[in-house]
Design a protein around this motif. Structure first.
Motif, PDB file in Angstrom:
ATOM      1  N   ILE A 146       0.895  -1.062   0.192  1.00 20.40           N
ATOM      2  CA  ILE A 146       0.037   0.074   0.114  1.00 20.40           C
ATOM      3  C   ILE A 146       0.871   1.239   0.026  1.00 20.40           C
ATOM      4  N   PRO A 147       0.771   2.332  -1.014  1.00 18.63           N
ATOM      5  CA  PRO A 147       1.562   3.570  -0.836  1.00 18.63           C
ATOM      6  C   PRO A 147       1.308   4.261   0.304  1.00 18.63           C
ATOM      7  N   PRO A 148       2.491   4.667   0.858  1.00 14.29           N
ATOM      8  CA  PRO A 148       2.563   5.391   2.227  1.00 14.29           C
ATOM      9  C   PRO A 148       1.649   6.679   2.171  1.00 14.29           C
ATOM     10  N   PHE A 149       1.378   7.181   1.307  1.00 12.41           N
ATOM     11  CA  PHE A 149       0.815   8.316   1.069  1.00 12.41           C
ATOM     12  C   PHE A 149      -0.666   8.275   1.353  1.00 12.41           C
ATOM     13  N   ILE A 150      -1.101   7.010   0.633  1.00  9.39           N
ATOM     14  CA  ILE A 150      -2.647   6.764   0.764  1.00  9.39           C
ATOM     15  C   ILE A 150      -2.920   6.094   2.310  1.00  9.39           C
ATOM     16  N   ALA A 151      -2.103   5.290   2.645  1.00 12.18           N
ATOM     17  CA  ALA A 151      -2.194   4.731   4.134  1.00 12.18           C
ATOM     18  C   ALA A 151      -2.156   5.912   5.030  1.00 12.18           C
ATOM     19  N   VAL A 152      -1.449   6.792   4.946  1.00 13.48           N
ATOM     20  CA  VAL A 152      -1.421   7.657   6.113  1.00 13.48           C
ATOM     21  C   VAL A 152      -2.397   8.761   6.015  1.00 13.48           C
ATOM     22  N   TRP A 153      -3.099   8.788   4.865  1.00 12.85           N
ATOM     23  CA  TRP A 153      -3.795  10.151   4.535  1.00 12.85           C
ATOM     24  C   TRP A 153      -5.509   9.542   4.728  1.00 12.85           C
ATOM     25  N   LEU A 154      -5.561   8.206   4.297  1.00 10.83           N
ATOM     26  CA  LEU A 154      -6.763   7.695   4.357  1.00 10.83           C
ATOM     27  C   LEU A 154      -7.606   7.744   5.605  1.00 10.83           C
ATOM     28  N   PRO A 155      -7.304   7.504   6.916  1.00  9.96           N
ATOM     29  CA  PRO A 155      -8.305   7.916   7.971  1.00  9.96           C
ATOM     30  C   PRO A 155      -8.633   9.325   8.140  1.00  9.96           C
ATOM     31  N   ASN A 156      -7.691  10.364   7.575  1.00  7.94           N
ATOM     32  CA  ASN A 156      -8.185  11.585   7.382  1.00  7.94           C
ATOM     33  C   ASN A 156      -9.445  11.833   6.336  1.00  7.94           C
ATOM     34  N   PHE A 157      -9.331  11.097   5.197  1.00  7.84           N
ATOM     35  CA  PHE A 157     -10.390  10.974   4.193  1.00  7.84           C
ATOM     36  C   PHE A 157     -11.671  10.526   4.753  1.00  7.84           C
ATOM     37  N   VAL A 158     -11.588   9.303   5.385  1.00 12.56           N
ATOM     38  CA  VAL A 158     -12.483   8.731   5.875  1.00 12.56           C
ATOM     39  C   VAL A 158     -13.326   9.294   6.870  1.00 12.56           C
ATOM     40  N   PHE A 159     -12.781   9.958   7.957  1.00 11.98           N
ATOM     41  CA  PHE A 159     -13.164  10.584   8.974  1.00 11.98           C
ATOM     42  C   PHE A 159     -13.736  12.369   8.473  1.00 11.98           C
ATOM     43  N   GLY A 160     -12.933  12.750   7.465  1.00 14.72           N
ATOM     44  CA  GLY A 160     -13.417  13.829   6.613  1.00 14.72           C
ATOM     45  C   GLY A 160     -14.687  13.571   6.108  1.00 14.72           C
ATOM     46  N   ILE A 161     -15.281  12.667   5.416  1.00 14.92           N
ATOM     47  CA  ILE A 161     -16.346  12.414   5.089  1.00 14.92           C
ATOM     48  C   ILE A 161     -17.389  12.312   6.271  1.00 14.92           C
ATOM     49  N   LEU A 162     -16.901  11.692   7.153  1.00 20.63           N
ATOM     50  CA  LEU A 162     -17.708  11.496   8.378  1.00 20.63           C
ATOM     51  C   LEU A 162     -18.260  12.937   9.099  1.00 20.63           C
ATOM     52  N   ALA A 163     -17.069  13.709   8.926  1.00 23.32           N
ATOM     53  CA  ALA A 163     -17.513  15.068   9.585  1.00 23.32           C
ATOM     54  C   ALA A 163     -18.145  15.976   8.839  1.00 23.32           C
ATOM     55  N   VAL A 164     -18.107  15.724   7.382  1.00 23.76           N
ATOM     56  CA  VAL A 164     -19.227  16.535   6.552  1.00 23.76           C
ATOM     57  C   VAL A 164     -20.632  15.985   6.584  1.00 23.76           C
ATOM     58  N   TYR A 165     -20.784  14.418   6.914  1.00 28.03           N
ATOM     59  CA  TYR A 165     -22.082  14.159   7.137  1.00 28.03           C
ATOM     60  C   TYR A 165     -22.801  14.551   8.449  1.00 28.03           C
ATOM     61  N   LEU A 166     -22.080  14.263   9.635  1.00 29.02           N
ATOM     62  CA  LEU A 166     -22.372  14.724  10.943  1.00 29.02           C
ATOM     63  C   LEU A 166     -22.750  16.284  10.917  1.00 29.02           C
ATOM     64  N   LEU A 167     -21.822  16.888  10.250  1.00 35.16           N
ATOM     65  CA  LEU A 167     -22.107  18.444  10.296  1.00 35.16           C
ATOM     66  C   LEU A 167     -23.374  18.955   9.346  1.00 35.16           C
ATOM     67  N   ARG A 168     -23.602  18.381   8.484  1.00 35.11           N
ATOM     68  CA  ARG A 168     -24.797  18.413   7.979  1.00 35.11           C
ATOM     69  C   ARG A 168     -26.102  18.277   8.468  1.00 35.11           C
ATOM     70  N   ASN A 169     -26.023  16.981   9.278  1.00 35.94           N
ATOM     71  CA  ASN A 169     -27.051  16.570  10.212  1.00 35.94           C
ATOM     72  C   ASN A 169     -27.329  17.587  11.604  1.00 35.94           C
ATOM     73  N   ALA A 170     -25.978  18.211  11.899  1.00 36.37           N
ATOM     74  CA  ALA A 170     -26.314  19.219  13.046  1.00 36.37           C
ATOM     75  C   ALA A 170     -26.755  20.384  12.803  1.00 36.37           C
ATOM     76  N   LYS A 171     -26.471  20.556  11.308  1.00 35.47           N
ATOM     77  CA  LYS A 171     -27.180  21.954  11.011  1.00 35.47           C
ATOM     78  C   LYS A 171     -28.565  21.958  10.752  1.00 35.47           C
ATOM     79  N   ARG A 172     -29.150  20.815  10.614  1.00 31.71           N
ATOM     80  CA  ARG A 172     -30.620  20.572  10.545  1.00 31.71           C
ATOM     81  C   ARG A 172     -31.301  20.546  11.971  1.00 31.71           C
TER      82      ARG A 172
END
Length: 362
Positions: A336-362
Motif C-alpha cells: 500500500i502506498p504510504p501517502f494513501i495509507a497515512v491520509w486515508l483515515p483523514n479522508f474517511v473521517f473527513g467524510i464522516l465530519a461532513v455528514y455529521l455537520l450536515r445533520n447538526a445544521k438541521r
C-alpha cells in the motif's frame, strides 16, 4: 473578531490546555510507578530523570494529541449545550456555520503548534525518550540491537557497493560479522569481512577486527589480513540503527534528505520512513477534522447529558487512532502506498465530519 468568537476560542484553547495539564501528570505518575525501582537500582542521576520526563511530556502529548483535542472540544461544547448557550446563540440569528468559525480558528492555532512540534521538538524528544529507556530501563543493551542488516550504500552506473552485519548495537555502535562487497558490472571485484566493526565518533572511522580483504582479479586474487585496522566507509551508523527509531528522531529537513539518500540506494524499507514523513503533515490536518466531528456530535443537548457525548467521543477518537495505526503498519509491511495509507483515515473521517455537520445544521 466578535465577542462570541473570542469567548468560544478562549474556551477551546483553555480546555485543550487543561486537558493536557490533567492527563500528562497522570501519564508521568504511571511511568514513574513502573520504573522507579530500576531508577533507584541503577542510581540514575536526578538531572537525567528530569530531562527524561521533559522528553516524555512532549512525546506523550504528541502521541495522544488527537484524543486530548477531541475530548476537550466535546467537554466544553457539551457544557455549552447543557447550559442552552448554543440554543441562545443560534436563536439570535447566527447560523451553525458561523457558530463553527471560532472552532476552526482554534483548530488552526493548534495545527500550527502541532506542525512546529512535529517538525522540530518531537524528534529531539523522541531521541532522548528512547535513548534513556533503552540505556537505563530495559536491563541490557540487546534491546537496542538489530539483526541481519543489508544495505546498498552506493549505486553509480555499473559500480555497486553493499554492506551486511548480522547484529548491530546502537548504544555501543558495534556490529558483528561485517561484510563489504563491491561489484562492477554485476561482477564481484572486492570483498571485505570482519568479525566485529565499531564506529569511532572522534575520527569518524570504522575499526575492523580480524580484517580480511580479497581483491578479485581476472586470473588471481590478492588477500590482505589484519587483526585490527581503521577504515573510512561511505555509510553512517544511522544506516544500521532500527528503522522507525531513526526516522522519528529527525527534523523535517533531515528526514527529507535521508529519504532521498535511501531512495537512491534502493533501500527496501523506504516506506517506513515515508510513513513517518507524511504523518508529520497529516496529524495537524486531523485537528480540523476532529474539531468538526466533536462540535457536530456534542452541540446537541441529549437526555443522558455530557456523559453520552463523552462516550461517543471516546469511541470515535479511539477508532481514529486505531485506523491511523493499522494503515500506517500496512504501509510499512505491504504494498500500500504510504501517502494513501497515512491520509486515508483523514479522508474517511473527513467524510464522516461532513455528514455529521450536515445533520447538526438541521
Amino acid at each position: 473578531m466578535k465577542i462570541i468568537d473570542k469567548y468560544i476560542l478562549k474556551r477551546y484553547l483553555v480546555t485543550f490546555s487543561v486537558m493536557l495539564i490533567m492527563f500528562i501528570p497522570i501519564g508521568i505518575t504511571i511511568d514513574v510507578s513502573e520504573k522507579v525501582n530500576k531508577m533507584i537500582e541503577k542510581k540514575i542521576p536526578l538531572t537525567d530523570i528530569l530531562v527524561y520526563y521533559g522528553d516524555f511530556t512532549i512525546y506523550f502529548a504528541n502521541l495522544l494529541f488527537p484524543i486530548f483535542l477531541f475530548l476537550s472540544i466535546i467537554w466544553f461544547t457539551s457544557k455549552l449545550a447543557n447550559n442552552t448557550e448554543i440554543i441562545a446563540i443560534l436563536s439570535s440569528g447566527i447560523s451553525f456555520s458561523r457558530f463553527l468559525r471560532p472552532f476552526i480558528y482554534g483548530a488552526a492555532i493548534v495545527s500550527v503548534f502541532a506542525l512546529i512540534m512535529g517538525f522540530f521538538l518531537v524528534p529531539k524528544a523522541s531521541k532522548g525518550f528512547n535513548d534513556f529507556r533503552y540505556q537505563n530501563l530495559k536491563g541490557n543493551n540487546k534491546t537496542r540491537e538489530t539483526s541481519d542488516i543489508f544495505r546498498q550504500i552506493k549505486k553509480d552506473g555499473k559500480l555497486e557497493e553493499n554492506i551486511y552485519v548480522s547484529n548491530y548495537n546502537y548504544l555501543s555502535q558495534t556490529g558483528f560479522n561485517f561484510t563489504y562487497e563491491r561489484f562492477y558490472d554485476n561482477v564481484l571485484v572486492e570483498k571485505v569481512t570482519a568479525n566485529r566493526i565499531r564506529y569511532n565518533e572522534i575520527s569518524k572511522k570504522y575499526t575492523l577486527y580480524n580484517y580480511n580483504k580479497r581483491l578479485i582479479g581476472e586470473f588471481d586474487d590478492r588477500l590482505l589480513k589484519s587483526d585490527k585496522i581503521d577504515l573510512t566507509y561511505n555509510f553512517e551508523p544511522d544506516d544500521l540503527t532500527p528503522v522507525v527509531y531513526v526516522a522519528e528522531t529527525m527534523t523535517i529537513g533531515q528526514l527529507n534528505s535521508f529519504i532521498n539518500k535511501e531512495r537512491e540506494r534502493g533501500n527496501g524499507n523506504i516506506n517506513t520512513y515515508l510513513v513517518v514523513f507524511y504523518k508529520k503533515f497529516s496529524l495537524p490536518v486531523s485537528a480540523f477534522i476532529l474539531t468538526i466531528i466533536a462540535v457536530a456530535v456534542s452541540s446537541m443537548k441529549r437526555r443522558g447529558g455530557m456523559g453520552v457525548n463523552l462516550a461517543i467521543g471516546i469511541v470515535i477518537a479511539f477508532v481514529f487512532i486505531f485506523f491511523d495505526k493499522v494503515f500506517g503498519t500496512l504501509a510499512e509491511k505491504s504494498s500500500i502506498p504510504p501517502f494513501i495509507a497515512v491520509w486515508l483515515p483523514n479522508f474517511v473521517f473527513g467524510i464522516l465530519a461532513v455528514y455529521l455537520l450536515r445533520n447538526a445544521k438541521r
